[in-house]
Design a protein around this motif. Structure first.
Motif, PDB file in Angstrom:
ATOM      1  N   ILE A  10      80.918  75.704  42.394  1.00 20.52           N
ATOM      2  CA  ILE A  10      80.650  76.853  43.254  1.00 20.52           C
ATOM      3  C   ILE A  10      80.839  78.125  42.438  1.00 20.52           C
ATOM      4  CG2 ILE A  10      81.197  75.700  45.421  1.00 20.52           C
ATOM      5  CD1 ILE A  10      83.956  77.024  45.319  1.00 20.52           C
ATOM      6  N   LEU A  11      80.483  79.237  43.026  1.00 21.07           N
ATOM      7  CA  LEU A  11      80.594  80.524  42.331  1.00 21.07           C
ATOM      8  C   LEU A  11      82.053  80.916  42.155  1.00 21.07           C
ATOM      9  CD1 LEU A  11      77.795  82.198  44.416  1.00 21.07           C
ATOM     10  CD2 LEU A  11      77.712  81.927  41.928  1.00 21.07           C
ATOM     11  N   PHE A  14      85.120  82.191  45.014  1.00 12.16           N
ATOM     12  CA  PHE A  14      84.919  81.564  46.320  1.00 12.16           C
ATOM     13  C   PHE A  14      85.964  80.469  46.495  1.00 12.16           C
ATOM     14  CE2 PHE A  14      80.765  83.124  47.963  1.00 12.16           C
ATOM     15  CZ  PHE A  14      80.531  84.040  46.965  1.00 12.16           C
ATOM     16  N   MET A  15      86.518  80.363  47.690  1.00 10.58           N
ATOM     17  CA  MET A  15      87.557  79.358  47.927  1.00 10.58           C
ATOM     18  C   MET A  15      86.941  78.108  48.547  1.00 10.58           C
ATOM     19  SD  MET A  15      90.951  79.435  50.395  1.00 10.58           S
ATOM     20  CE  MET A  15      92.174  80.175  49.328  1.00 10.58           C
ATOM     21  N   GLU A  16      87.355  76.966  48.037  1.00  7.72           N
ATOM     22  CA  GLU A  16      86.956  75.703  48.644  1.00  7.72           C
ATOM     23  C   GLU A  16      88.157  74.778  48.587  1.00  7.72           C
ATOM     24  OE1 GLU A  16      82.692  74.020  48.672  1.00  7.72           O
ATOM     25  OE2 GLU A  16      83.662  73.076  46.965  1.00  7.72           O
ATOM     26  N   LEU A  17      88.436  74.091  49.667  1.00  6.73           N
ATOM     27  CA  LEU A  17      89.655  73.288  49.758  1.00  6.73           C
ATOM     28  C   LEU A  17      89.348  71.803  49.875  1.00  6.73           C
ATOM     29  CD1 LEU A  17      91.426  75.515  52.447  1.00  6.73           C
ATOM     30  CD2 LEU A  17      91.834  75.555  49.971  1.00  6.73           C
ATOM     31  N   GLU A 123      84.333  85.839  48.973  1.00  7.79           N
ATOM     32  CA  GLU A 123      84.042  85.384  50.335  1.00  7.79           C
ATOM     33  C   GLU A 123      85.381  85.040  50.949  1.00  7.79           C
ATOM     34  OE1 GLU A 123      80.959  82.174  51.960  1.00  7.79           O
ATOM     35  OE2 GLU A 123      82.727  81.177  51.207  1.00  7.79           O
ATOM     36  N   TYR A 125      87.836  84.799  54.826  1.00  6.42           N
ATOM     37  CA  TYR A 125      87.909  84.885  56.281  1.00  6.42           C
ATOM     38  C   TYR A 125      88.796  86.044  56.693  1.00  6.42           C
ATOM     39  CZ  TYR A 125      85.788  80.332  57.295  1.00  6.42           C
ATOM     40  OH  TYR A 125      84.923  79.286  57.430  1.00  6.42           O
TER      41      TYR A 125
ATOM     42  N   ASP B  45      85.055  72.945  54.462  1.00  9.20           N
ATOM     43  CA  ASP B  45      84.367  74.219  54.589  1.00  9.20           C
ATOM     44  C   ASP B  45      83.819  74.560  53.213  1.00  9.20           C
ATOM     45  OD1 ASP B  45      83.535  76.600  55.820  1.00  9.20           O
ATOM     46  OD2 ASP B  45      85.302  77.665  55.110  1.00  9.20           O
ATOM     47  N   GLU B  50      75.846  79.995  47.514  1.00  7.85           N
ATOM     48  CA  GLU B  50      76.053  79.096  46.378  1.00  7.85           C
ATOM     49  C   GLU B  50      75.071  79.468  45.263  1.00  7.85           C
ATOM     50  OE1 GLU B  50      77.191  75.210  46.438  1.00  7.85           O
ATOM     51  OE2 GLU B  50      77.786  75.058  48.537  1.00  7.85           O
ATOM     52  N   LYS B  51      75.283  78.835  44.136  1.00  7.99           N
ATOM     53  CA  LYS B  51      74.326  79.001  43.048  1.00  7.99           C
ATOM     54  C   LYS B  51      72.970  78.467  43.500  1.00  7.99           C
ATOM     55  CE  LYS B  51      77.889  78.353  39.548  1.00  7.99           C
ATOM     56  NZ  LYS B  51      78.517  77.432  38.595  1.00  7.99           N
ATOM     57  N   TYR B  90      79.668  68.828  47.234  1.00  6.23           N
ATOM     58  CA  TYR B  90      81.123  68.735  47.408  1.00  6.23           C
ATOM     59  C   TYR B  90      81.615  67.321  47.057  1.00  6.23           C
ATOM     60  CZ  TYR B  90      85.600  69.171  50.046  1.00  6.23           C
ATOM     61  OH  TYR B  90      86.919  69.205  50.432  1.00  6.23           O
ATOM     62  N   TYR B  94      84.194  66.667  43.922  1.00  4.98           N
ATOM     63  CA  TYR B  94      85.587  66.228  44.125  1.00  4.98           C
ATOM     64  C   TYR B  94      85.677  64.703  44.233  1.00  4.98           C
ATOM     65  CZ  TYR B  94      85.718  71.178  45.265  1.00  4.98           C
ATOM     66  OH  TYR B  94      85.564  72.533  45.224  1.00  4.98           O
TER      67      TYR B  94
END
Lengths: 431, 431
Positions: A10-11, A14-17, A123, A125, B45, B50-51, B90, B94
């Protein structure tokens, strides 16, 4: 082998969990939203993309540079950079259909092309409450929105926060009184106080307004003590300017109503150095620091804006609001270890594992559990029992229901509690 | 008068709701998400931006034209147009940290620059479930995801839906068997069947593949009857092609497992004309029509994709998913009157109205109510009693608590039920 592999990524910024963290993130968000709802706020949702002229009607400077904007067809579009400006637009647009004072909450992603640095996201929330009045809005609301932030933090078990509250009118009055022309530059400098430290601040301030005025102002900003002591000290300054008097009076009232609404004196401190960068605030302003972790900056901020909708309507729509930057907050909570002890009940309580060809019976078991509101799912792959149990383990599910031919014949289920390692057998109808 | 008023408005093709409708929208979303959670799906989420190379790795044609893309600095960015492609990314990214089969749900806004028309939005919410396996994924999952859509609809009280299910392998097998070269054109044509009608379809099909093959294929597509009758009729065609046999077998299995998972035969129908425009589906495909309101198109669709992550990884990650287009669904539910009878309990149950200077006592009343989990708020403006009661009425709050000096003196509260018009007095400690 596919030779055209695009690296999945991802860029930056940016947060991704992963799912385990996402579960905590969502739980925190849900608890905060529930506080907002239980306190009478109504939900709204606005587009992430808006007309650039609408979103950028009031901003300028730093914010505008950070906005994601682009053209689609002949339209200039922009991604929202906060939820407050769209809310002002919303209140103006649906003025005749809304009931004022309109208390709204909103959860949504916003976008700012910030320099990529730890804890700053492009990005993120926001989780906001704002109340907008028709023509007028009592100062009580300034305290009320802060009290919701307090309840929100308490709802997630966070205790070491401290609201830093000021009122812009106080400084405005003092700067007026000192007959300072370049008051905007002074405000920008004060906003940077914590970043640059007292020494640099005093130096730069002297450059801006001279030695005498600079010393006076610096002393005012440095007033310390209990909240009532700070208010007393302010009154003793004997500044006769109307803005100043109004600001102090409002701050006093906010303090009083905060206590009425259940916010304890130790939860907030009056801090005259709080400005808030954004232009639209006109009275109360506040930020929120985590005690012992002030370096992360504010995790919740907001204030009073008297004229935010003025670009969209001739109606007078004063408002006051708070914004919890959940993405940043989550990052900080992770950093300081708060999340390590943040446990939530798994939504999936029972994993039903078919042994042999017992899917149909498993379907009946799942139905029975779900009718009771229990979270349940069937393992649907044709794998070895070892692999199935391993899966249950990895998911962290508490109960595994094992269904072999024996169970079907006896009309039973075998339930294994994965934490205790104990197995029990129950008749299907007694489940 | 401000002479620079910018008309408050949003872009065409974007949905924005008033608070009353938003409340219903959110309630529907929450119920659906709860179904997903209770069935063992984990939330994720992903970024909205995105790219471009990542999001557009697989698409082409229609979809690509609709994508919102733009440059920021030297990066080509795009807004996601669905939640499935980001999920494939995703899962690939991961891979080592996820537990497979990975059942995930996601709620999020997606963007498509569609032609502006009724019920089609450029920004809309999708509410998806997908399950992705490592190397393999049982056909059971195809039925399972559809069963979740069924449970989701039931959870909001919607009954008149009907799933339209097919399997792409069946048509692929038949087209192979008929030795049709331009099979892609034929698929595109079949996808348009419902839009253009049987007459035009047959005409265009004849043009594409000649009279004999066209008649044969058209007859196959028109097979009608109960689900088991359609399956029987398919087998009787005696097509020996492997794709065809596999497709029919899978469809049979999906039908069987759907029933095991509580989806009744009357909830779904086998419909060989279902293709799904998007390229990535490889097996099961389905759409959902509202019976009596088929003209609105599908409100939930999805299917099996064997290779969606192949652009991001050499690992084999077959998946199957459903997507409920909540924004469209909400539009349709409004149009057909479903929302008129969709009632939800107000989150704000008590509005506390101070008469005279009783704010402090009101704070204590609010605290008492909220400690019991009851939604409560104080009216904070200095207005006439008439205006305050009018506000309560407009909000539709059920109970108003009136606090005058008398109540404070007697340590009581006066509660007025706004629906029944009745008043009662209660001691504060008994509240």
């Amino acid at each position: 082998m596919n030779n055209n592999i695009i690296k999945p990524s991802i860029l930056p910024g940016f947060m991704e969990l992963l799912p385990g963290e996402q579960e905590k993130f969502n739980d925190i968000v849900n608890k905060i939203l529930q506080v907002y709802e239980k306190n009478g706020c109504l939900a709204i949702d606005t587009p992430i993309i808006e007309k650039a002229e609408v979103l950028l009607a009031k901003t300028g400077g730093e914010t505008e540079k950070q906005v994601y904007s682009f053209k689609k067809g002949k339209n200039e579009l922009a991604l929202r950079f906060d939820l407050t400006v769209p809310f002002a637009r919303y209140a103006a647009q649906y003025y005749n259909e809304l009931t004022f004072p309109f208390r709204r909450y909103q959860l949504g992603k916003v976008y700012r092309g910030e320099r990529n640095q730890k804890g700053r996201y492009r990005e993120f929330y926001q989780c906001d409450v704002d109340v907008i009045g028709r023509n007028k809005l009592s100062i009580n609301n300034d305290a009320w929105v802060i009290s919701l932030a307090s309840k929100a933090f308490k709802s997630i078990g966070l205790e070491n926060y401290k609201f830093q509250i000021s009122n812009r009118k106080i400084l405005k009055g003092i700067l007026n009184e000192l007959e300072i022309d370049n008051s905007k530059d002074v405000m920008i400098l004060i906003d940077k106080y914590d970043k640059i430290g007292k020494l640099s601040f005093d130096e730069e301030l002297t450059e801006l307004i001279g030695k005498d005025k600079s010393e006076y102002l610096s002393n005012v900003l440095d007033i310390k003590g209990k909240n009532e002591e700070i208010l007393e000290a302010l009154l003793k300054l004997n500044v006769k300017n109307n803005y100043f008097m109004e600001g102090v009076k409002e701050l006093e009232k906010v303090k009083q109503v905060l206590e009425i609404l259940g916010v304890q004196d130790k939860e907030f401190t009056i801090n005259l150095k709080i400005i808030r960068g954004l232009d639209y605030y006109t009275g109360t302003v506040f930020e929120t620091l985590l005690i012992g972790n002030e370096g992360y900056g504010s995790v919740c901020s907001g204030g009073r804006y008297d004229n935010l909708a003025e670009n969209y309507t001739d109606n007078i729509l004063p408002g006051v609001g708070i914004s919890i930057g959940i993405t940043r907050l989550f990052f900080v909570l992770k950093e300081i270890g708060f999340l390590d002890n943040y446990n939530i009940k798994k939504k999936l309580e029972y994993l039903i594992i078919p042994i042999d060809d017992t899917l149909e019976y498993c379907g009946a078991v799942m139905k029975k559990l779900q009718e009771k509101g229990i979270g349940a799912a069937i393992y649907l792959e044709d794998d070895s029992l070892k692999k199935k149990m391993n899966y249950a383990n990895k998911l962290g599910v508490e109960n595994v229901v094992l269904i072999g031919e024996e169970e079907v014949m006896k009309n039973e289920v075998k339930i294994k509690n994965m934490n205790l390692g104990k197995e029990i057998r129950v008749k299907l109808e007694e489940l």
